[in-house]
Design a protein around this motif. Structure first.
Motif, PDB file in Angstrom:
ATOM      1  N   GLY A 104      -9.799  22.019 -15.702  1.00 26.37           N
ATOM      2  CA  GLY A 104     -10.359  22.148 -17.039  1.00 26.37           C
ATOM      3  C   GLY A 104     -10.214  20.920 -17.900  1.00 26.37           C
ATOM      4  O   GLY A 104     -10.270  21.019 -19.137  1.00 26.37           O
ATOM      5  N   LEU A 105     -10.033  19.729 -17.271  1.00 24.48           N
ATOM      6  CA  LEU A 105      -9.993  18.510 -18.063  1.00 24.48           C
ATOM      7  C   LEU A 105     -11.348  18.284 -18.726  1.00 24.48           C
ATOM      8  O   LEU A 105     -12.396  18.560 -18.114  1.00 24.48           O
ATOM      9  N   PRO A 106     -11.367  17.779 -19.954  1.00 26.12           N
ATOM     10  CA  PRO A 106     -12.647  17.473 -20.599  1.00 26.12           C
ATOM     11  C   PRO A 106     -13.462  16.498 -19.753  1.00 26.12           C
ATOM     12  O   PRO A 106     -12.916  15.569 -19.166  1.00 26.12           O
ATOM     13  N   ARG A 107     -14.758  16.690 -19.705  1.00 29.71           N
ATOM     14  CA  ARG A 107     -15.631  15.874 -18.861  1.00 29.71           C
ATOM     15  C   ARG A 107     -15.473  14.388 -19.157  1.00 29.71           C
ATOM     16  O   ARG A 107     -15.533  13.553 -18.244  1.00 29.71           O
ATOM     17  N   ALA A 108     -15.242  14.066 -20.425  1.00 29.65           N
ATOM     18  CA  ALA A 108     -15.122  12.662 -20.818  1.00 29.65           C
ATOM     19  C   ALA A 108     -13.912  11.987 -20.180  1.00 29.65           C
ATOM     20  O   ALA A 108     -13.849  10.761 -20.097  1.00 29.65           O
ATOM     21  N   GLU A 109     -12.943  12.782 -19.710  1.00 25.38           N
ATOM     22  CA  GLU A 109     -11.719  12.234 -19.117  1.00 25.38           C
ATOM     23  C   GLU A 109     -11.763  12.176 -17.591  1.00 25.38           C
ATOM     24  O   GLU A 109     -10.875  11.595 -16.972  1.00 25.38           O
ATOM     25  N   TRP A 110     -12.772  12.758 -16.982  1.00 18.78           N
ATOM     26  CA  TRP A 110     -12.801  12.866 -15.528  1.00 18.78           C
ATOM     27  C   TRP A 110     -12.705  11.515 -14.836  1.00 18.78           C
ATOM     28  O   TRP A 110     -11.887  11.325 -13.936  1.00 18.78           O
ATOM     29  N   SER A 111     -13.551  10.603 -15.231  1.00 13.45           N
ATOM     30  CA  SER A 111     -13.630   9.319 -14.514  1.00 13.45           C
ATOM     31  C   SER A 111     -12.322   8.547 -14.604  1.00 13.45           C
ATOM     32  O   SER A 111     -11.785   8.106 -13.576  1.00 13.45           O
ATOM     33  N   GLU A 112     -11.802   8.388 -15.808  1.00 11.35           N
ATOM     34  CA  GLU A 112     -10.560   7.620 -15.980  1.00 11.35           C
ATOM     35  C   GLU A 112      -9.391   8.291 -15.282  1.00 11.35           C
ATOM     36  O   GLU A 112      -8.583   7.625 -14.613  1.00 11.35           O
ATOM     37  N   ALA A 113      -9.286   9.625 -15.422  1.00 14.19           N
ATOM     38  CA  ALA A 113      -8.177  10.348 -14.788  1.00 14.19           C
ATOM     39  C   ALA A 113      -8.278  10.271 -13.268  1.00 14.19           C
ATOM     40  O   ALA A 113      -7.261  10.111 -12.573  1.00 14.19           O
ATOM     41  N   THR A 114      -9.485  10.348 -12.747  1.00 12.21           N
ATOM     42  CA  THR A 114      -9.682  10.278 -11.301  1.00 12.21           C
ATOM     43  C   THR A 114      -9.290   8.912 -10.762  1.00 12.21           C
ATOM     44  O   THR A 114      -8.551   8.806  -9.774  1.00 12.21           O
ATOM     45  N   GLU A 115      -9.759   7.860 -11.397  1.00 11.78           N
ATOM     46  CA  GLU A 115      -9.443   6.517 -10.933  1.00 11.78           C
ATOM     47  C   GLU A 115      -7.940   6.251 -11.004  1.00 11.78           C
ATOM     48  O   GLU A 115      -7.368   5.607 -10.112  1.00 11.78           O
ATOM     49  N   ALA A 116      -7.289   6.754 -12.073  1.00 18.41           N
ATOM     50  CA  ALA A 116      -5.846   6.549 -12.219  1.00 18.41           C
ATOM     51  C   ALA A 116      -5.090   7.258 -11.099  1.00 18.41           C
ATOM     52  O   ALA A 116      -4.133   6.714 -10.529  1.00 18.41           O
ATOM     53  N   ALA A 117      -5.494   8.492 -10.766  1.00 17.54           N
ATOM     54  CA  ALA A 117      -4.814   9.256  -9.717  1.00 17.54           C
ATOM     55  C   ALA A 117      -5.025   8.622  -8.349  1.00 17.54           C
ATOM     56  O   ALA A 117      -4.088   8.515  -7.552  1.00 17.54           O
ATOM     57  N   VAL A 118      -6.241   8.184  -8.070  1.00 19.12           N
ATOM     58  CA  VAL A 118      -6.541   7.551  -6.781  1.00 19.12           C
ATOM     59  C   VAL A 118      -5.767   6.245  -6.641  1.00 19.12           C
ATOM     60  O   VAL A 118      -5.227   5.942  -5.568  1.00 19.12           O
ATOM     61  N   GLU A 119      -5.681   5.498  -7.720  1.00 19.52           N
ATOM     62  CA  GLU A 119      -4.928   4.239  -7.669  1.00 19.52           C
ATOM     63  C   GLU A 119      -3.437   4.513  -7.495  1.00 19.52           C
ATOM     64  O   GLU A 119      -2.748   3.786  -6.759  1.00 19.52           O
ATOM     65  N   TYR A 120      -2.925   5.551  -8.128  1.00 23.07           N
ATOM     66  CA  TYR A 120      -1.499   5.853  -8.044  1.00 23.07           C
ATOM     67  C   TYR A 120      -1.073   6.117  -6.608  1.00 23.07           C
ATOM     68  O   TYR A 120       0.018   5.707  -6.189  1.00 23.07           O
ATOM     69  N   VAL A 121      -1.925   6.793  -5.841  1.00 21.81           N
ATOM     70  CA  VAL A 121      -1.577   7.100  -4.449  1.00 21.81           C
ATOM     71  C   VAL A 121      -2.054   6.006  -3.487  1.00 21.81           C
ATOM     72  O   VAL A 121      -2.045   6.189  -2.271  1.00 21.81           O
ATOM     73  N   ASP A 122      -2.447   4.880  -4.060  1.00 20.52           N
ATOM     74  CA  ASP A 122      -2.832   3.696  -3.276  1.00 20.52           C
ATOM     75  C   ASP A 122      -4.030   3.973  -2.370  1.00 20.52           C
ATOM     76  O   ASP A 122      -4.066   3.554  -1.210  1.00 20.52           O
ATOM     77  N   LEU A 123      -5.044   4.651  -2.936  1.00 21.64           N
ATOM     78  CA  LEU A 123      -6.276   4.897  -2.186  1.00 21.64           C
ATOM     79  C   LEU A 123      -7.496   4.326  -2.897  1.00 21.64           C
ATOM     80  O   LEU A 123      -8.632   4.719  -2.589  1.00 21.64           O
ATOM     81  N   ALA A 124      -7.276   3.411  -3.826  1.00 22.54           N
ATOM     82  CA  ALA A 124      -8.412   2.849  -4.565  1.00 22.54           C
ATOM     83  C   ALA A 124      -9.415   2.211  -3.611  1.00 22.54           C
ATOM     84  O   ALA A 124     -10.638   2.303  -3.814  1.00 22.54           O
ATOM     85  N   GLY A 125      -8.926   1.584  -2.557  1.00 26.57           N
ATOM     86  CA  GLY A 125      -9.813   0.951  -1.589  1.00 26.57           C
ATOM     87  C   GLY A 125     -10.571   1.936  -0.728  1.00 26.57           C
ATOM     88  O   GLY A 125     -11.514   1.549  -0.013  1.00 26.57           O
ATOM     89  N   GLU A 126     -10.158   3.219  -0.762  1.00 31.12           N
ATOM     90  CA  GLU A 126     -10.803   4.256   0.040  1.00 31.12           C
ATOM     91  C   GLU A 126     -11.502   5.294  -0.830  1.00 31.12           C
ATOM     92  O   GLU A 126     -11.876   6.361  -0.339  1.00 31.12           O
ATOM     93  N   ALA A 127     -11.700   4.990  -2.097  1.00 33.63           N
ATOM     94  CA  ALA A 127     -12.249   5.977  -3.030  1.00 33.63           C
ATOM     95  C   ALA A 127     -13.623   6.487  -2.611  1.00 33.63           C
ATOM     96  O   ALA A 127     -13.981   7.639  -2.887  1.00 33.63           O
ATOM     97  N   ALA A 128     -14.388   5.652  -1.945  1.00 34.69           N
ATOM     98  CA  ALA A 128     -15.730   6.052  -1.516  1.00 34.69           C
ATOM     99  C   ALA A 128     -15.759   6.552  -0.076  1.00 34.69           C
ATOM    100  O   ALA A 128     -16.824   6.886   0.453  1.00 34.69           O
ATOM    101  N   THR A 129     -14.594   6.638   0.570  1.00 33.17           N
ATOM    102  CA  THR A 129     -14.518   7.091   1.956  1.00 33.17           C
ATOM    103  C   THR A 129     -14.529   8.616   2.029  1.00 33.17           C
ATOM    104  O   THR A 129     -13.912   9.297   1.199  1.00 33.17           O
ATOM    105  N   LYS A 130     -15.215   9.153   3.012  1.00 38.50           N
ATOM    106  CA  LYS A 130     -15.240  10.605   3.191  1.00 38.50           C
ATOM    107  C   LYS A 130     -13.896  11.090   3.721  1.00 38.50           C
ATOM    108  O   LYS A 130     -13.269  10.443   4.553  1.00 38.50           O
ATOM    109  N   LEU A 131     -13.486  12.252   3.253  1.00 39.44           N
ATOM    110  CA  LEU A 131     -12.177  12.797   3.619  1.00 39.44           C
ATOM    111  C   LEU A 131     -12.030  12.959   5.130  1.00 39.44           C
ATOM    112  O   LEU A 131     -10.952  12.753   5.683  1.00 39.44           O
TER     113      LEU A 131
END
Length: 247
Positions: A104-131
């Motif tokens: 239920g995060l506000p839509r305006a926060e999705w992109s920034e929160a997502t990028e921060a979480a992906v970077e925190y777990v050191d997957l920024a380089g795999e953000a576009a990779t399929k699971l």
């Protein structure tokens, strides 16, 4: 934080636990107990997925007494079940953003929160990779990003290191230690992870809390007559009835 008074839960006629009093504050609390002790059921109850049969549950200072209040509470809870579902064709970034939407995060926060979480777990380089193309360890890191996106104040993790190799487990420990200001509950069977990463321990068995306190306080219960390779293992084993020590 999470607190509960006289919490009871079960399925049909079966009672899983009854009368639990719990208080969980910022830091990492390990949830220990043999198979069938009720760990997963307790986490599901604390995550408000399964309403308690009896008792009071408060999440982040708010008592949960209705489905509407449960939905509101979930915005502040990141819950990672042991067997989390995922679509193999979904990209890492989309998977984590889906977690933001669910919480239920506000839509305006999705992109920034997502990028921060992906970077925190050191997957920024795999953000576009399929699971489906990720290794098991990387997929588990993506799941952790899914659970912590938006930095909820409460994170509940059910057996998150099952199937990880030693190097991946070390990386996992570093990740959760970096979230020490969050109230984290980590259900695990791996005593090494508890000793290396956790502040406190809650031991449950047969639907009852057998111990709650710091890791160091549990070590003080070391019993040399018990099996185990460390003081923490032997102390834990001493809390279990004899019939459960082999589980």
């Amino acid at each position: 934080m999470i607190s509960a008074e006289k919490l009871s839960q079960g399925y049909g006629r079966r009672t899983v636990f009854s009368g639990l009093d719990i208080e969980l504050r910022p830091g990492i609390t390990a949830l220990l107990g043999p198979n069938g002790a009720g760990k997963t059921t307790l986490l599901r109850t604390l995550a408000t997925i399964q309403p308690p049969r009896e008792g009071r549950l408060k999440v982040n200072g708010r008592e949960v007494t209705s489905e509407a209040e449960a939905r509101a509470a979930r915005r502040g809870i990141g819950f990672l079940p042991q067997r989390f579902g995922f679509e193999p064709g979904m990209r890492v970034r989309d998977f984590v953003q889906y977690g933001a939407w669910l919480r239920g995060l506000p839509r305006a926060e999705w992109s920034e929160a997502t990028e921060a979480a992906v970077e925190y777990v050191d997957l920024a380089g795999e953000a576009a990779t399929k699971l489906g193309r990720l290794s098991g360890g990387m997929r588990q890191r993506a799941a952790i990003a899914w659970a912590i996106v938006g930095r909820p104040p409460v994170v509940l993790l059910d057996e998150p290191t099952v199937g990880l190799d030693p190097q991946q487990r070390l990386r996992f420990r570093d990740l959760i230690r970096g979230l020490s200001e969050t109230t984290i509950v980590l259900s695990t069977h791996l005593i090494d992870d508890v000793d290396a990463a956790c502040d406190r321990v809650m031991v449950i068995n047969a639907g009852q809390v057998r111990f709650t306190g710091t890791v160091d306080n549990l070590k003080l219960r070391d019993d040399s007559s018990m099996s185990g390779h460390s003081s923490l293992e032997r102390a834990y084993m001493s809390l279990l009835p004899e019939g459960d020590r082999a589980r």
